[in-house]
Design a protein around this motif. Structure first.
Motif, mmCIF file in Angstrom:
data_model
loop_
_atom_site.group_PDB
_atom_site.id
_atom_site.type_symbol
_atom_site.label_atom_id
_atom_site.label_comp_id
_atom_site.label_asym_id
_atom_site.label_seq_id
_atom_site.Cartn_x
_atom_site.Cartn_y
_atom_site.Cartn_z
ATOM 1 N N LYS A 107 -81.569 -36.026 111.238
ATOM 2 C CA LYS A 107 -80.987 -36.560 110.009
ATOM 3 C C LYS A 107 -80.320 -37.902 110.290
ATOM 4 O O LYS A 107 -79.993 -38.209 111.441
ATOM 5 C CB LYS A 107 -80.001 -35.584 109.367
ATOM 6 N N ALA A 108 -80.174 -38.674 109.202
ATOM 7 C CA ALA A 108 -79.583 -40.009 109.354
ATOM 8 C C ALA A 108 -79.008 -40.416 108.014
ATOM 9 O O ALA A 108 -79.533 -40.033 106.961
ATOM 10 C CB ALA A 108 -80.639 -41.017 109.792
ATOM 11 N N GLU A 109 -77.900 -41.144 108.083
ATOM 12 C CA GLU A 109 -77.251 -41.575 106.842
ATOM 13 C C GLU A 109 -76.666 -42.976 107.028
ATOM 14 O O GLU A 109 -76.065 -43.251 108.075
ATOM 15 C CB GLU A 109 -76.130 -40.589 106.468
ATOM 16 N N MET A 110 -76.891 -43.850 106.071
ATOM 17 C CA MET A 110 -76.315 -45.190 106.153
ATOM 18 C C MET A 110 -76.306 -45.811 104.768
ATOM 19 O O MET A 110 -77.008 -45.351 103.868
ATOM 20 C CB MET A 110 -77.109 -46.090 107.099
ATOM 21 N N SER A 111 -75.485 -46.838 104.626
ATOM 22 C CA SER A 111 -75.475 -47.483 103.305
ATOM 23 C C SER A 111 -76.716 -48.365 103.210
ATOM 24 O O SER A 111 -77.268 -48.803 104.219
ATOM 25 C CB SER A 111 -74.213 -48.332 103.134
ATOM 26 N N TYR A 112 -77.110 -48.585 101.976
ATOM 27 C CA TYR A 112 -78.301 -49.401 101.742
ATOM 28 C C TYR A 112 -78.028 -50.803 102.293
ATOM 29 O O TYR A 112 -76.994 -51.380 102.004
ATOM 30 C CB TYR A 112 -78.541 -49.479 100.230
ATOM 31 N N PRO A 113 -78.905 -51.328 103.139
ATOM 32 C CA PRO A 113 -78.564 -52.602 103.788
ATOM 33 C C PRO A 113 -78.404 -53.759 102.816
ATOM 34 O O PRO A 113 -77.689 -54.690 103.034
ATOM 35 C CB PRO A 113 -79.734 -52.841 104.744
ATOM 36 N N LEU A 127 -88.871 -46.789 104.126
ATOM 37 C CA LEU A 127 -88.609 -45.444 103.588
ATOM 38 C C LEU A 127 -89.917 -44.691 103.351
ATOM 39 O O LEU A 127 -90.023 -43.490 103.646
ATOM 40 C CB LEU A 127 -87.787 -45.541 102.301
ATOM 41 N N SER A 128 -90.937 -45.394 102.878
ATOM 42 C CA SER A 128 -92.216 -44.686 102.644
ATOM 43 C C SER A 128 -92.837 -44.256 103.966
ATOM 44 O O SER A 128 -93.443 -43.181 104.069
ATOM 45 C CB SER A 128 -93.193 -45.557 101.844
ATOM 46 N N ALA A 129 -92.613 -45.026 105.030
ATOM 47 C CA ALA A 129 -93.143 -44.630 106.348
ATOM 48 C C ALA A 129 -92.442 -43.350 106.827
ATOM 49 O O ALA A 129 -93.085 -42.405 107.312
ATOM 50 C CB ALA A 129 -92.923 -45.754 107.349
ATOM 51 N N LEU A 130 -91.118 -43.294 106.652
ATOM 52 C CA LEU A 130 -90.367 -42.113 107.112
ATOM 53 C C LEU A 130 -90.740 -40.885 106.277
ATOM 54 O O LEU A 130 -90.888 -39.780 106.788
ATOM 55 C CB LEU A 130 -88.863 -42.387 107.037
ATOM 56 N N ARG A 131 -90.929 -41.105 104.972
ATOM 57 C CA ARG A 131 -91.360 -39.984 104.108
ATOM 58 C C ARG A 131 -92.735 -39.484 104.527
ATOM 59 O O ARG A 131 -92.995 -38.278 104.562
ATOM 60 C CB ARG A 131 -91.378 -40.430 102.642
ATOM 61 N N LYS A 132 -93.596 -40.390 104.947
ATOM 62 C CA LYS A 132 -94.957 -39.999 105.372
ATOM 63 C C LYS A 132 -94.884 -39.099 106.588
ATOM 64 O O LYS A 132 -95.697 -38.199 106.772
ATOM 65 C CB LYS A 132 -95.772 -41.264 105.669
ATOM 66 N N LEU A 133 -93.860 -39.322 107.428
ATOM 67 C CA LEU A 133 -93.699 -38.496 108.637
ATOM 68 C C LEU A 133 -92.981 -37.188 108.339
ATOM 69 O O LEU A 133 -92.700 -36.399 109.245
ATOM 70 C CB LEU A 133 -92.926 -39.287 109.706
ATOM 71 N N GLY A 134 -92.646 -36.996 107.047
ATOM 72 C CA GLY A 134 -92.055 -35.701 106.675
ATOM 73 C C GLY A 134 -90.574 -35.740 106.406
ATOM 74 O O GLY A 134 -89.943 -34.712 106.166
ATOM 75 N N ALA A 135 -89.969 -36.905 106.398
ATOM 76 C CA ALA A 135 -88.524 -36.971 106.131
ATOM 77 C C ALA A 135 -88.284 -36.920 104.620
ATOM 78 O O ALA A 135 -89.041 -37.490 103.848
ATOM 79 C CB ALA A 135 -87.955 -38.261 106.694
ATOM 80 N N ALA A 136 -87.196 -36.213 104.260
ATOM 81 C CA ALA A 136 -86.727 -36.252 102.870
ATOM 82 C C ALA A 136 -85.723 -37.392 102.808
ATOM 83 O O ALA A 136 -84.750 -37.397 103.570
ATOM 84 C CB ALA A 136 -86.058 -34.929 102.512
ATOM 85 N N VAL A 137 -85.977 -38.379 101.983
ATOM 86 C CA VAL A 137 -85.100 -39.559 101.910
ATOM 87 C C VAL A 137 -84.521 -39.668 100.504
ATOM 88 O O VAL A 137 -85.258 -39.737 99.527
ATOM 89 C CB VAL A 137 -85.881 -40.852 102.230
ATOM 90 N N GLU A 138 -83.206 -39.573 100.420
ATOM 91 C CA GLU A 138 -82.531 -39.697 99.119
ATOM 92 C C GLU A 138 -81.729 -40.994 99.097
ATOM 93 O O GLU A 138 -81.046 -41.310 100.086
ATOM 94 C CB GLU A 138 -81.572 -38.514 98.926
ATOM 95 N N GLU A 139 -81.846 -41.714 97.989
ATOM 96 C CA GLU A 139 -81.032 -42.925 97.849
ATOM 97 C C GLU A 139 -80.019 -42.645 96.737
ATOM 98 O O GLU A 139 -80.403 -42.546 95.570
ATOM 99 C CB GLU A 139 -81.925 -44.103 97.462
ATOM 100 N N LYS A 140 -78.756 -42.398 97.140
ATOM 101 C CA LYS A 140 -77.780 -42.104 96.074
ATOM 102 C C LYS A 140 -76.472 -42.847 96.360
ATOM 103 O O LYS A 140 -76.014 -42.903 97.510
ATOM 104 C CB LYS A 140 -77.533 -40.595 95.958
ATOM 105 N N GLY A 141 -75.966 -43.436 95.314
ATOM 106 C CA GLY A 141 -74.669 -44.108 95.418
ATOM 107 C C GLY A 141 -74.646 -45.177 96.491
ATOM 108 O O GLY A 141 -73.682 -45.323 97.210
#
Ligand code: EPZ
Length: 418
Positions: A107-113, A127-141
Protein backbone atom coordinates in the motif's frame (compact mmCIF):
# COMPACT_ATOMS: atom_id res chain seq x y z
CA UNK A 1 18.87 36.09 0.12
CA UNK A 2 21.50 34.24 -1.91
CA UNK A 3 22.01 35.19 -5.54
CA UNK A 4 24.37 34.22 -8.34
CA UNK A 5 26.27 37.19 -9.80
CA UNK A 6 28.00 36.87 -13.17
CA UNK A 7 30.18 39.41 -14.96
CA UNK A 8 30.12 38.34 -18.60
CA UNK A 9 32.67 38.70 -21.36
CA UNK A 10 35.16 36.04 -20.33
CA UNK A 11 36.04 33.13 -22.62
CA UNK A 12 35.56 29.72 -20.97
CA UNK A 13 38.55 27.38 -20.97
CA UNK A 14 39.46 24.18 -19.20
CA UNK A 15 38.50 20.61 -18.32
CA UNK A 16 35.53 19.85 -16.06
CA UNK A 17 34.03 16.57 -14.81
CA UNK A 18 30.22 16.41 -15.00
CA UNK A 19 28.14 15.64 -11.89
CA UNK A 20 25.83 12.65 -11.52
CA UNK A 21 22.40 12.83 -13.12
CA UNK A 22 19.49 14.24 -11.09
CA UNK A 23 16.91 12.47 -13.25
CA UNK A 24 18.66 9.15 -12.75
CA UNK A 25 19.38 9.32 -9.03
CA UNK A 26 15.82 10.33 -8.05
CA UNK A 27 14.13 7.14 -9.32
CA UNK A 28 17.10 5.10 -8.07
CA UNK A 29 16.65 6.53 -4.56
CA UNK A 30 12.99 5.47 -4.69
CA UNK A 31 14.08 2.03 -5.91
CA UNK A 32 16.33 1.51 -2.86
CA UNK A 33 13.25 0.65 -0.77
CA UNK A 34 12.64 -2.43 -2.92
CA UNK A 35 15.51 -4.13 -1.06
CA UNK A 36 15.39 -4.76 2.73
CA UNK A 37 19.09 -4.12 3.01
CA UNK A 38 21.84 -1.68 2.08
CA UNK A 39 22.50 0.24 -1.11
CA UNK A 40 25.60 2.37 -1.73
CA UNK A 41 25.31 5.11 -4.36
CA UNK A 42 28.46 6.62 -5.81
CA UNK A 43 28.56 9.78 -7.94
CA UNK A 44 25.33 10.93 -6.30
CA UNK A 45 25.03 14.71 -6.84
CA UNK A 46 24.43 16.92 -3.79
CA UNK A 47 21.18 18.55 -4.88
CA UNK A 48 18.17 19.87 -3.00
CA UNK A 49 16.00 17.31 -4.82
CA UNK A 50 18.31 14.56 -3.55
CA UNK A 51 18.04 15.94 0.01
CA UNK A 52 14.23 15.98 -0.38
CA UNK A 53 14.33 12.32 -1.45
CA UNK A 54 16.53 11.49 1.56
CA UNK A 55 13.93 13.10 3.84
CA UNK A 56 11.23 10.92 2.28
CA UNK A 57 13.35 7.78 2.71
CA UNK A 58 13.95 8.63 6.38
CA UNK A 59 10.22 9.31 6.89
CA UNK A 60 9.46 5.85 5.48
CA UNK A 61 11.82 4.29 8.04
CA UNK A 62 15.06 4.01 6.09
CA UNK A 63 18.44 5.13 7.30
CA UNK A 64 20.04 7.35 4.65
CA UNK A 65 23.43 8.92 5.32
CA UNK A 66 26.20 10.56 3.36
CA UNK A 67 29.44 8.73 4.07
CA UNK A 68 32.04 10.95 2.42
CA UNK A 69 31.01 11.20 -1.22
CA UNK A 70 28.87 8.04 -1.04
CA UNK A 71 25.19 7.99 -0.13
CA UNK A 72 24.33 4.87 1.88
CA UNK A 73 20.68 3.81 2.22
CA UNK A 74 19.62 1.05 4.62
CA UNK A 75 16.02 0.10 3.79
CA UNK A 76 15.88 -2.89 6.13
CA UNK A 77 12.99 -1.45 8.08
CA UNK A 78 10.59 0.44 5.85
CA UNK A 79 7.65 0.84 8.20
CA UNK A 80 5.52 3.64 6.72
CA UNK A 81 3.73 3.77 3.40
CA UNK A 82 2.67 7.44 3.39
CA UNK A 83 4.50 10.49 2.04
CA UNK A 84 3.25 13.56 3.93
CA UNK A 85 2.14 16.68 2.13
CA UNK A 86 5.08 18.85 3.18
CA UNK A 87 7.51 16.33 1.71
CA UNK A 88 5.47 15.99 -1.49
CA UNK A 89 5.46 19.76 -1.92
CA UNK A 90 9.25 19.89 -1.69
CA UNK A 91 9.64 17.85 -4.82
CA UNK A 92 6.99 17.17 -7.45
CA UNK A 93 8.74 14.08 -8.71
CA UNK A 94 8.11 12.38 -5.34
CA UNK A 95 5.35 10.54 -7.19
CA UNK A 96 8.16 8.23 -8.32
CA UNK A 97 8.05 6.70 -4.82
CA UNK A 98 4.52 5.39 -5.42
CA UNK A 99 5.41 2.22 -7.32
CA UNK A 100 8.31 1.33 -5.03
CA UNK A 101 6.33 1.77 -1.77
CA UNK A 102 3.46 -0.26 -3.25
CA UNK A 103 5.84 -3.04 -4.29
CA UNK A 104 7.46 -3.20 -0.85
CA UNK A 105 4.45 -2.76 1.45
CA UNK A 106 1.33 -3.47 -0.63
CA UNK A 107 0.00 0.00 0.00
CA UNK A 108 1.01 3.60 -0.55
CA UNK A 109 -0.45 6.99 0.21
CA UNK A 110 0.59 10.50 -0.82
CA UNK A 111 -0.90 13.81 -1.75
CA UNK A 112 -1.54 14.46 -5.40
CA UNK A 113 1.72 15.93 -6.71
CA UNK A 114 -0.08 18.65 -8.66
CA UNK A 115 1.43 20.95 -11.22
CA UNK A 116 4.71 22.82 -11.18
CA UNK A 117 6.36 25.73 -12.96
CA UNK A 118 6.11 23.88 -16.28
CA UNK A 119 2.34 23.69 -16.16
CA UNK A 120 0.04 20.79 -15.31
CA UNK A 121 1.91 17.56 -14.57
CA UNK A 122 -0.74 14.83 -14.92
CA UNK A 123 -0.03 11.36 -13.52
CA UNK A 124 -2.88 9.48 -15.20
CA UNK A 125 -0.41 7.15 -16.95
CA UNK A 126 1.31 6.34 -13.63
CA UNK A 127 -2.02 5.44 -12.02
CA UNK A 128 -3.33 3.41 -14.96
CA UNK A 129 -0.07 1.40 -14.98
CA UNK A 130 -0.42 0.60 -11.25
CA UNK A 131 -4.10 -0.32 -11.72
CA UNK A 132 -3.09 -2.65 -14.56
CA UNK A 133 -0.80 -4.47 -12.11
CA UNK A 134 -3.75 -4.96 -9.78
CA UNK A 135 -3.54 -1.98 -7.45
CA UNK A 136 -6.71 -0.30 -6.23
CA UNK A 137 -6.03 3.43 -6.58
CA UNK A 138 -8.38 5.97 -5.00
CA UNK A 139 -8.01 9.70 -5.49
CA UNK A 140 -9.85 11.45 -2.67
CA UNK A 141 -9.43 14.82 -1.07
CA UNK A 142 -6.25 15.55 -2.95
CA UNK A 143 -4.65 12.34 -1.73
CA UNK A 144 -3.78 9.15 -3.58
CA UNK A 145 -4.50 5.91 -1.71
CA UNK A 146 -3.17 2.74 -3.33
CA UNK A 147 -3.62 -0.83 -2.12
CA UNK A 148 -2.61 -4.13 -3.63
CA UNK A 149 -2.89 -7.44 -1.77
CA UNK A 150 -0.66 -8.83 -4.52
CA UNK A 151 0.60 -7.15 -7.69
CA UNK A 152 0.37 -9.34 -10.79
CA UNK A 153 2.67 -9.01 -13.80
CA UNK A 154 0.80 -7.73 -16.89
CA UNK A 155 1.35 -5.99 -20.21
CA UNK A 156 1.23 -2.20 -19.71
CA UNK A 157 0.82 -0.11 -22.87
CA UNK A 158 1.64 3.57 -22.22
CA UNK A 159 -0.23 5.98 -24.50
CA UNK A 160 2.77 8.34 -24.15
CA UNK A 161 6.42 7.38 -23.53
CA UNK A 162 6.28 9.06 -20.11
CA UNK A 163 9.60 8.92 -18.23
CA UNK A 164 8.00 8.94 -14.78
CA UNK A 165 5.24 6.49 -15.66
CA UNK A 166 7.80 4.09 -17.14
CA UNK A 167 9.89 4.30 -13.96
CA UNK A 168 6.90 3.85 -11.64
CA UNK A 169 5.74 0.83 -13.66
CA UNK A 170 9.25 -0.71 -13.56
CA UNK A 171 9.49 -0.34 -9.77
CA UNK A 172 6.00 -1.66 -9.08
CA UNK A 173 6.60 -4.56 -11.49
CA UNK A 174 9.62 -5.61 -9.42
CA UNK A 175 7.16 -6.41 -6.63
CA UNK A 176 4.65 -8.17 -8.85
CA UNK A 177 4.17 -11.92 -9.35
CA UNK A 178 5.22 -12.93 -12.86
CA UNK A 179 6.46 -10.90 -15.79
CA UNK A 180 5.46 -7.37 -16.73
CA UNK A 181 5.95 -5.98 -20.22
CA UNK A 182 5.92 -2.18 -20.60
CA UNK A 183 5.05 -1.16 -24.17
CA UNK A 184 5.81 2.34 -25.52
CA UNK A 185 8.21 2.84 -22.62
CA UNK A 186 10.36 5.99 -22.42
CA UNK A 187 13.83 5.43 -23.88
CA UNK A 188 15.81 8.04 -21.89
CA UNK A 189 19.33 7.07 -20.73
CA UNK A 190 18.13 7.54 -17.15
CA UNK A 191 15.77 4.57 -17.68
CA UNK A 192 18.77 2.46 -18.71
CA UNK A 193 20.61 3.59 -15.57
CA UNK A 194 17.60 2.57 -13.46
CA UNK A 195 17.59 -0.85 -15.16
CA UNK A 196 21.33 -1.22 -14.43
CA UNK A 197 20.71 -0.34 -10.79
CA UNK A 198 17.81 -2.80 -10.49
CA UNK A 199 19.92 -5.52 -12.06
CA UNK A 200 22.76 -4.89 -9.59
CA UNK A 201 20.15 -5.22 -6.83
CA UNK A 202 19.17 -8.66 -8.16
CA UNK A 203 16.08 -7.77 -10.19
CA UNK A 204 15.55 -9.19 -13.69
CA UNK A 205 14.90 -6.27 -16.04
CA UNK A 206 15.65 -5.99 -19.75
CA UNK A 207 14.89 -3.75 -22.72
CA UNK A 208 15.53 -0.33 -21.16
CA UNK A 209 16.55 2.12 -23.86
CA UNK A 210 14.07 0.51 -26.22
CA UNK A 211 10.29 1.00 -26.27
CA UNK A 212 9.64 -2.39 -24.65
CA UNK A 213 10.85 -3.20 -21.14
CA UNK A 214 10.36 -6.59 -19.45
CA UNK A 215 10.48 -7.02 -15.67
CA UNK A 216 10.38 -10.41 -13.94
CA UNK A 217 8.90 -9.69 -10.51
CA UNK A 218 9.53 -11.28 -7.15
CA UNK A 219 13.30 -11.67 -7.45
CA UNK A 220 15.44 -11.99 -4.33
CA UNK A 221 17.28 -8.70 -3.89
CA UNK A 222 20.72 -8.08 -2.46
CA UNK A 223 22.97 -5.29 -1.18
CA UNK A 224 24.61 -3.42 -4.03
CA UNK A 225 26.84 -0.52 -5.03
CA UNK A 226 25.88 1.66 -8.01
CA UNK A 227 27.55 4.62 -9.69
CA UNK A 228 25.03 7.16 -10.98
CA UNK A 229 25.34 8.05 -14.67
CA UNK A 230 26.53 11.53 -15.70
CA UNK A 231 23.99 14.33 -16.06
CA UNK A 232 23.51 15.00 -19.79
CA UNK A 233 21.56 18.24 -19.19
CA UNK A 234 24.22 19.69 -16.92
CA UNK A 235 26.72 18.78 -19.66
CA UNK A 236 24.52 20.53 -22.24
CA UNK A 237 24.43 23.59 -19.96
CA UNK A 238 28.18 24.01 -19.73
CA UNK A 239 28.73 23.30 -23.44
CA UNK A 240 26.10 25.93 -24.27
CA UNK A 241 27.80 28.42 -21.94
CA UNK A 242 31.15 27.86 -23.70
CA UNK A 243 29.46 28.13 -27.10
CA UNK A 244 27.90 31.48 -26.16
CA UNK A 245 30.90 32.98 -24.34
CA UNK A 246 33.50 31.57 -26.71
CA UNK A 247 36.40 29.37 -25.62
CA UNK A 248 37.52 25.77 -25.46
CA UNK A 249 36.00 23.45 -22.88
CA UNK A 250 36.40 19.72 -22.37
CA UNK A 251 33.83 17.88 -20.24
CA UNK A 252 34.82 14.55 -18.74
CA UNK A 253 32.73 11.84 -17.03
CA UNK A 254 30.08 12.29 -19.73
CA UNK A 255 28.62 10.07 -22.44
CA UNK A 256 28.57 12.17 -25.61
CA UNK A 257 25.97 9.84 -27.12
CA UNK A 258 23.42 10.98 -24.49
CA UNK A 259 23.32 14.53 -25.80
CA UNK A 260 23.97 14.09 -29.50
CA UNK A 261 20.97 16.24 -30.53
CA UNK A 262 22.33 19.10 -28.42
CA UNK A 263 25.89 18.81 -29.72
CA UNK A 264 24.54 18.58 -33.28
CA UNK A 265 22.71 21.89 -32.74
CA UNK A 266 25.86 23.52 -31.31
CA UNK A 267 27.86 22.21 -34.27
CA UNK A 268 25.28 23.65 -36.68
CA UNK A 269 25.60 26.97 -34.83
CA UNK A 270 29.31 27.02 -35.68
CA UNK A 271 31.04 25.25 -32.78
CA UNK A 272 33.58 22.52 -33.21
CA UNK A 273 32.41 19.56 -31.12
CA UNK A 274 34.39 16.35 -30.69
CA UNK A 275 32.95 13.44 -28.72
CA UNK A 276 35.31 10.81 -27.31
CA UNK A 277 35.23 7.99 -24.76
CA UNK A 278 33.83 9.62 -21.63
CA UNK A 279 34.48 13.16 -22.87
CA UNK A 280 33.26 15.99 -25.09
CA UNK A 281 35.43 18.85 -26.40
CA UNK A 282 33.82 22.09 -27.65
CA UNK A 283 35.57 25.03 -29.30
CA UNK A 284 33.71 28.26 -30.11
CA UNK A 285 34.67 31.74 -31.25
CA UNK A 286 31.49 33.00 -29.60
CA UNK A 287 30.09 34.25 -32.91
CA UNK A 288 27.31 31.73 -33.51
CA UNK A 289 24.83 31.47 -36.31
CA UNK A 290 21.13 30.66 -36.15
CA UNK A 291 20.13 27.04 -36.75
CA UNK A 292 17.24 25.07 -38.20
CA UNK A 293 14.12 24.63 -36.10
CA UNK A 294 14.55 23.00 -32.67
CA UNK A 295 11.61 20.73 -31.81
CA UNK A 296 11.57 19.07 -28.39
CA UNK A 297 10.60 15.40 -28.28
CA UNK A 298 10.97 12.25 -26.17
CA UNK A 299 14.46 10.72 -26.25
CA UNK A 300 16.30 10.31 -28.58
CA UNK A 301 14.74 13.54 -29.84
CA UNK A 302 15.88 16.99 -28.70
CA UNK A 303 15.48 17.10 -24.87
CA UNK A 304 12.89 19.56 -23.54
CA UNK A 305 15.23 20.15 -20.59
CA UNK A 306 17.82 21.68 -22.95
CA UNK A 307 15.38 23.97 -24.80
CA UNK A 308 15.89 27.03 -22.59
CA UNK A 309 19.61 26.35 -22.36
CA UNK A 310 20.21 26.19 -26.12
CA UNK A 311 17.93 29.21 -26.61
CA UNK A 312 20.16 31.21 -24.27
CA UNK A 313 23.24 30.21 -26.25
CA UNK A 314 21.69 31.49 -29.51
CA UNK A 315 20.54 34.93 -28.31
CA UNK A 316 23.40 36.71 -30.14
CA UNK A 317 23.54 34.33 -33.11
CA UNK A 318 23.31 35.73 -36.63
CA UNK A 319 19.79 35.08 -37.94
CA UNK A 320 16.61 33.58 -36.54
CA UNK A 321 16.00 30.23 -34.83
CA UNK A 322 12.53 28.75 -34.25
CA UNK A 323 11.88 26.61 -31.15
CA UNK A 324 8.84 24.33 -30.81
CA UNK A 325 8.20 23.05 -27.25
CA UNK A 326 6.16 19.87 -27.65
CA UNK A 327 6.54 18.34 -24.19
CA UNK A 328 5.22 20.88 -21.68
CA UNK A 329 2.56 23.59 -21.82
CA UNK A 330 4.42 26.29 -19.96
CA UNK A 331 8.09 26.00 -20.68
CA UNK A 332 8.87 29.51 -21.99
CA UNK A 333 8.76 31.33 -18.64
CA UNK A 334 12.48 32.11 -18.99
CA UNK A 335 11.79 34.20 -22.13
CA UNK A 336 10.71 37.37 -20.31
CA UNK A 337 13.83 37.21 -18.15
CA UNK A 338 16.11 36.76 -21.18
CA UNK A 339 14.37 39.72 -22.86
CA UNK A 340 15.28 41.85 -19.83
CA UNK A 341 18.88 41.23 -20.91
CA UNK A 342 18.13 42.51 -24.42
CA UNK A 343 17.16 39.25 -26.14
CA UNK A 344 14.71 39.39 -29.06
CA UNK A 345 12.31 36.47 -28.56
CA UNK A 346 8.64 36.27 -29.49
CA UNK A 347 6.39 33.47 -28.24
CA UNK A 348 3.08 32.21 -29.59
CA UNK A 349 1.76 29.09 -27.88
CA UNK A 350 4.33 26.32 -28.36
CA UNK A 351 6.54 28.35 -30.73
CA UNK A 352 9.34 30.73 -29.74
CA UNK A 353 11.18 32.75 -32.41
CA UNK A 354 14.68 33.88 -31.41
CA UNK A 355 16.24 36.67 -33.50
CA UNK A 356 19.91 37.26 -32.77
CA UNK A 357 20.92 40.61 -31.29
CA UNK A 358 24.41 42.18 -31.40
CA UNK A 359 24.77 42.22 -27.64
CA UNK A 360 23.19 41.25 -24.34
CA UNK A 361 23.32 43.46 -21.26
CA UNK A 362 23.66 42.17 -17.72
CA UNK A 363 20.54 42.69 -15.60
CA UNK A 364 18.84 41.52 -12.44
CA UNK A 365 16.80 38.47 -13.46
CA UNK A 366 14.75 35.86 -11.71
CA UNK A 367 14.78 32.06 -12.06
CA UNK A 368 11.35 30.78 -13.11
CA UNK A 369 12.24 27.07 -13.00
CA UNK A 370 15.27 24.78 -12.95
CA UNK A 371 16.33 24.89 -16.59
CA UNK A 372 15.13 28.47 -17.03
CA UNK A 373 17.59 29.34 -14.30
CA UNK A 374 20.35 27.45 -16.11
CA UNK A 375 19.53 29.48 -19.23
CA UNK A 376 20.07 32.71 -17.27
CA UNK A 377 23.58 31.52 -16.36
CA UNK A 378 24.31 30.78 -20.03
CA UNK A 379 23.06 34.26 -21.03
CA UNK A 380 24.97 35.87 -18.14
CA UNK A 381 28.39 34.56 -19.20
CA UNK A 382 27.86 36.00 -22.69
CA UNK A 383 26.35 39.36 -21.65
CA UNK A 384 28.16 42.68 -21.17
CA UNK A 385 28.26 43.78 -17.55
CA UNK A 386 26.86 42.15 -14.46
CA UNK A 387 23.90 39.78 -14.22
CA UNK A 388 22.34 39.10 -10.83
CA UNK A 389 20.24 35.93 -10.76
CA UNK A 390 17.58 35.72 -8.04
CA UNK A 391 15.51 32.76 -6.78
CA UNK A 392 18.46 30.49 -7.33
CA UNK A 393 16.85 27.69 -5.29
CA UNK A 394 15.45 26.51 -8.61
CA UNK A 395 19.00 26.02 -9.95
CA UNK A 396 20.13 24.22 -6.78
CA UNK A 397 17.52 21.51 -7.46
CA UNK A 398 19.60 20.23 -10.38
CA UNK A 399 23.10 21.71 -10.24
CA UNK A 400 25.44 20.65 -7.42
CA UNK A 401 27.94 23.48 -7.83
CA UNK A 402 27.11 25.78 -10.77
CA UNK A 403 29.26 28.64 -9.47
CA UNK A 404 32.25 26.40 -8.77
CA UNK A 405 31.88 24.63 -12.11
CA UNK A 406 31.64 27.78 -14.25
CA UNK A 407 34.35 29.54 -12.23
CA UNK A 408 36.64 26.55 -12.84
CA UNK A 409 36.15 27.24 -16.55
CA UNK A 410 37.12 30.90 -16.13
CA UNK A 411 33.75 32.59 -15.72
CA UNK A 412 33.57 35.61 -13.40
CA UNK A 413 30.76 34.19 -11.25
CA UNK A 414 30.08 34.25 -7.50
CA UNK A 415 27.47 33.61 -4.85
CA UNK A 416 26.33 36.80 -3.18
CA UNK A 417 24.10 37.54 -0.21
CA UNK A 418 21.84 40.54 -0.90
C1 EPZ B 1 10.90 13.72 -16.47
O1 EPZ B 1 9.70 14.33 -16.01
C2 EPZ B 1 12.02 14.63 -15.99
N1 EPZ B 1 12.01 14.69 -14.53
C3 EPZ B 1 11.83 16.03 -16.56
O2 EPZ B 1 12.96 16.81 -16.17
C4 EPZ B 1 11.82 15.94 -18.09
O3 EPZ B 1 11.58 17.23 -18.62
C5 EPZ B 1 10.74 14.97 -18.53
O4 EPZ B 1 10.93 13.68 -17.91
C6 EPZ B 1 10.72 14.76 -20.03
O5 EPZ B 1 11.97 14.30 -20.44
C7 EPZ B 1 12.57 13.67 -13.82
O6 EPZ B 1 13.05 12.71 -14.38
C8 EPZ B 1 12.58 13.81 -12.34
P1 EPZ B 1 7.08 12.76 -18.57
P2 EPZ B 1 8.31 13.50 -16.11
O7 EPZ B 1 6.19 11.93 -17.73
O8 EPZ B 1 8.54 12.07 -15.82
C9 EPZ B 1 2.76 14.02 -19.98
C10 EPZ B 1 14.09 18.63 -15.27
O9 EPZ B 1 14.19 19.82 -15.67
N2 EPZ B 1 2.25 13.03 -19.01
O10 EPZ B 1 7.97 12.09 -19.56
O11 EPZ B 1 7.29 14.21 -15.29
C11 EPZ B 1 3.39 15.22 -19.29
O12 EPZ B 1 2.41 16.18 -18.94
C12 EPZ B 1 12.76 17.94 -15.30
O13 EPZ B 1 15.04 17.95 -14.88
C13 EPZ B 1 0.89 12.75 -18.97
O14 EPZ B 1 0.10 13.32 -19.72
O15 EPZ B 1 7.98 13.70 -17.65
C14 EPZ B 1 4.35 15.75 -20.34
O16 EPZ B 1 3.61 16.57 -21.24
C15 EPZ B 1 11.64 18.85 -15.78
N3 EPZ B 1 0.44 11.84 -18.07
C16 EPZ B 1 4.79 14.48 -21.08
O17 EPZ B 1 3.84 13.46 -20.72
C17 EPZ B 1 1.28 11.20 -17.20
O18 EPZ B 1 0.80 10.35 -16.39
C18 EPZ B 1 6.17 13.99 -20.69
O19 EPZ B 1 6.17 13.86 -19.31
C19 EPZ B 1 2.65 11.50 -17.25
C20 EPZ B 1 3.12 12.42 -18.16
Amino acid sequence: MKHIVIRGGHRLEGVLPVQGAKNSVLPILAATILHPGTTVLRGCPRLSDVEASIRILRHLGCDAQWQGEELVVDASSVSRWDVPDHLMREMRSSVIFLGAILARLGKAEMSYPGGCELGPRPIDLHLSALRKLGAAVEEKGGRLCCEAAALEGREIALSLPSVGATENAMLAACGARGETVIVNAAREPEIVDLQNFLRSMGCTVRGAGSSTICVAGGQLTKDCIHTVMPDRIVAATYLSAAAAAGGEVELTHVDYRHLSTVTAALHEAGCRVIGGEGRILLRSDGALKAISAVRTAPYPGFPTDAQAILMAALLKSRGTTVFVENMFDNRYRHVDELCRMGADISVADRVAVVTGVPRLSGATVRCTDLRGGAALMVAGVSAEGETCIEDIHHICRGYADPVGDLAALGADIRWEER
